[in-house]
Design a protein around this motif. Sequence first.
Motif, PDB file in Angstrom:
ATOM      1  N   SER A 240     -13.246   3.552   1.482  1.00  0.00           N
ATOM      2  CA  SER A 240     -14.257   2.457   1.235  1.00  0.00           C
ATOM      3  C   SER A 240     -14.608   1.759   2.584  1.00  0.00           C
ATOM      4  CB  SER A 240     -13.688   1.261   0.314  1.00  0.00           C
ATOM      5  OG  SER A 240     -12.675   0.665   0.933  1.00  0.00           O
ATOM      6  N   LEU A 241     -13.611   1.694   3.439  1.00  0.00           N
ATOM      7  CA  LEU A 241     -13.870   1.107   4.788  1.00  0.00           C
ATOM      8  C   LEU A 241     -14.662   1.848   5.527  1.00  0.00           C
ATOM      9  CD1 LEU A 241     -10.494  -0.900   6.039  1.00  0.00           C
ATOM     10  CD2 LEU A 241     -12.810  -1.879   5.747  1.00  0.00           C
ATOM     11  N   ASN A 242     -14.207   3.141   5.706  1.00  0.00           N
ATOM     12  CA  ASN A 242     -15.052   4.096   6.711  1.00  0.00           C
ATOM     13  C   ASN A 242     -16.389   4.330   6.252  1.00  0.00           C
ATOM     14  OD1 ASN A 242     -12.668   4.807   8.264  1.00  0.00           O
ATOM     15  ND2 ASN A 242     -11.901   6.284   7.141  1.00  0.00           N
ATOM     16  N   ASN A 243     -16.471   4.472   4.925  1.00  0.00           N
ATOM     17  CA  ASN A 243     -18.150   4.427   4.366  1.00  0.00           C
ATOM     18  C   ASN A 243     -18.720   3.307   4.793  1.00  0.00           C
ATOM     19  OD1 ASN A 243     -18.986   6.540   2.805  1.00  0.00           O
ATOM     20  ND2 ASN A 243     -17.603   6.042   1.209  1.00  0.00           N
ATOM     21  N   LEU A 244     -17.976   2.275   4.515  1.00  0.00           N
ATOM     22  CA  LEU A 244     -19.137   0.914   4.925  1.00  0.00           C
ATOM     23  C   LEU A 244     -19.350   1.100   6.474  1.00  0.00           C
ATOM     24  CD1 LEU A 244     -19.739  -2.182   3.867  1.00  0.00           C
ATOM     25  CD2 LEU A 244     -17.536  -2.791   5.073  1.00  0.00           C
TER      26      LEU A 244
ATOM     27  N   GLN B 234       1.742   2.304  -3.356  1.00  0.00           N
ATOM     28  CA  GLN B 234       0.534   2.674  -4.247  1.00  0.00           C
ATOM     29  C   GLN B 234       0.377   4.121  -4.231  1.00  0.00           C
ATOM     30  OE1 GLN B 234      -0.799   0.078  -6.056  1.00  0.00           O
ATOM     31  NE2 GLN B 234       0.911  -0.928  -5.225  1.00  0.00           N
TER      32      GLN B 234
ATOM     33  N   LEU C  68       0.737  -1.105   0.017  1.00  0.00           N
ATOM     34  CA  LEU C  68      -0.054  -0.127   0.005  1.00  0.00           C
ATOM     35  C   LEU C  68       0.899   1.287  -0.151  1.00  0.00           C
ATOM     36  CD1 LEU C  68      -2.937  -0.950   2.281  1.00  0.00           C
ATOM     37  CD2 LEU C  68      -3.098  -0.361   0.103  1.00  0.00           C
TER      38      LEU C  68
ATOM     39  N   ARG D 204      -8.482   5.731  -1.460  1.00  0.00           N
ATOM     40  CA  ARG D 204      -9.801   4.941  -1.767  1.00  0.00           C
ATOM     41  C   ARG D 204      -9.968   4.023  -0.958  1.00  0.00           C
ATOM     42  NH1 ARG D 204      -8.921   3.799  -7.282  1.00  0.00           N
ATOM     43  NH2 ARG D 204      -8.339   1.824  -6.456  1.00  0.00           N
ATOM     44  N   PHE D 205      -8.882   3.129  -0.543  1.00  0.00           N
ATOM     45  CA  PHE D 205      -8.939   1.882   0.540  1.00  0.00           C
ATOM     46  C   PHE D 205      -9.543   2.147   1.599  1.00  0.00           C
ATOM     47  CE2 PHE D 205      -6.979  -0.763   3.235  1.00  0.00           C
ATOM     48  CZ  PHE D 205      -7.349  -2.074   2.945  1.00  0.00           C
ATOM     49  N   THR D 206      -8.887   3.351   2.213  1.00  0.00           N
ATOM     50  CA  THR D 206      -9.220   3.622   3.732  1.00  0.00           C
ATOM     51  C   THR D 206     -10.974   4.152   3.652  1.00  0.00           C
ATOM     52  OG1 THR D 206      -8.147   5.725   3.653  1.00  0.00           O
ATOM     53  CG2 THR D 206      -6.983   3.859   4.512  1.00  0.00           C
TER      54      THR D 206
ATOM     55  N   ASP E  70      -1.242   7.690  -3.927  1.00  0.00           N
ATOM     56  CA  ASP E  70      -1.998   8.431  -2.727  1.00  0.00           C
ATOM     57  C   ASP E  70      -3.629   8.149  -2.704  1.00  0.00           C
ATOM     58  OD1 ASP E  70       0.297   9.144  -1.277  1.00  0.00           O
ATOM     59  OD2 ASP E  70      -0.075  11.380  -1.517  1.00  0.00           O
TER      60      ASP E  70
ATOM     61  N   VAL F 120      -4.826   4.620  -1.779  1.00  0.00           N
ATOM     62  CA  VAL F 120      -4.620   4.397  -0.500  1.00  0.00           C
ATOM     63  C   VAL F 120      -5.937   5.031   0.148  1.00  0.00           C
ATOM     64  CG1 VAL F 120      -3.424   4.490   1.724  1.00  0.00           C
ATOM     65  CG2 VAL F 120      -2.272   3.742  -0.366  1.00  0.00           C
TER      66      VAL F 120
END
Lengths: 204, 204
Positions: A47-51, A36, A33, A43-45, A38, A41
């Motif tokens: 997506s989790l917070n959103n979920l 990768q 990560l 988008r990754f975090t 910025d 990364v």
Amino acid sequence: MHFSSKLLEQAVDEFGRLPGIGRKTALRLVLHLLNQPDADVNRFTASLNNLKEHIKYCKTCFNISDLETCEICATAKRDHGLICVVEDTRDVMAIENTNQYNGVYHVLGGLISPMDGVGPSDLKIDALVERMRNEKVSEVILALSATMEGDTTIFYLYRKLKEFNIHISTIARGIAFGGELEYVDEITLGRSIATRVPYERNVG
Amino acid sequence: MHFSSKLLEQAVDEFGRLPGIGRKTALRLVLHLLNQPDADVNRFTASLNNLKEHIKYCKTCFNISDLETCEICATAKRDHGLICVVEDTRDVMAIENTNQYNGVYHVLGGLISPMDGVGPSDLKIDALVERMRNEKVSEVILALSATMEGDTTIFYLYRKLKEFNIHISTIARGIAFGGELEYVDEITLGRSIATRVPYERNVG
């Protein structure tokens, strides 16, 4: 493990807390990560917070959903008199993938497991009984794992549900399709012989 | 896979992009995080964002660091005339864990790999040559993987570094300690016999 950076160590600690992810794998994932862009990364975090922030559970069946009522419960095309009781949302996904089921679901959110401190009140069992009272249910399928916890939960549910005038069934157990007999465990094979079915039923 | 929630699907997509994490594992990890308290998930994502935002690379050896100069380069206790060249920070950690090395490092950030489009200019090779010029270096250890990419990089570095008056060495290759002979691959075993060392050296 000797870390050259506290920030790196913290991130590895967090990944290492995930089930089945050891420290070395955690380090590999974090370094991946880190390499990768910025935006990836973030988008990754995000997506989790959103979920975590916006996820809902269907108020009827308790499946994970983006809406108050999940797609399956909302559609009139499904047979709402047939309820399949499962442990969690993964089981719903697995059954949906078979394209063999046209009823609705009820997600318990776990199995009764005194060893892990999970009792009937921790699961959506009362809500299931409510559905028996309020909906026109003709059959309940108890599609739970073939483990001790699953069997305990099935037994408990059976006693709770038998007062209602419905069919209660469990999913068939036996050797898997494509399974070679010599690799099947003794208990499954023994039970498969004891609960053998007429040839006409299996091809039907 | 049939998802009951777009939010869930997005999070699983993001996890599934990580190396070695398939869709089913991604789903398991996401559902695990979904069941954790909000604070834990926030800490998880914050640790990644923090890392990405604040991580530095040591300006001397390019190892991951919280400061401009990493701990190893900053301490006077280490032998700054001895530089160990490695592929990435994991190798630094592995060598530090041995407690057998007292020199400093130089992290290339990869290996020369034409197949993956990685050329010498993508690695910190020029910076290494600069160190030869500006620091009092007596020995460079090329501690790279025993793969084709590692060997190519070693060959390239050797040609770049041989003009300087320094010892250039590579780490020893052979059968691993505790390794049973019959399970060693033929190439390693063959080379281990060809490059056998006097008994006195191995016990010394």
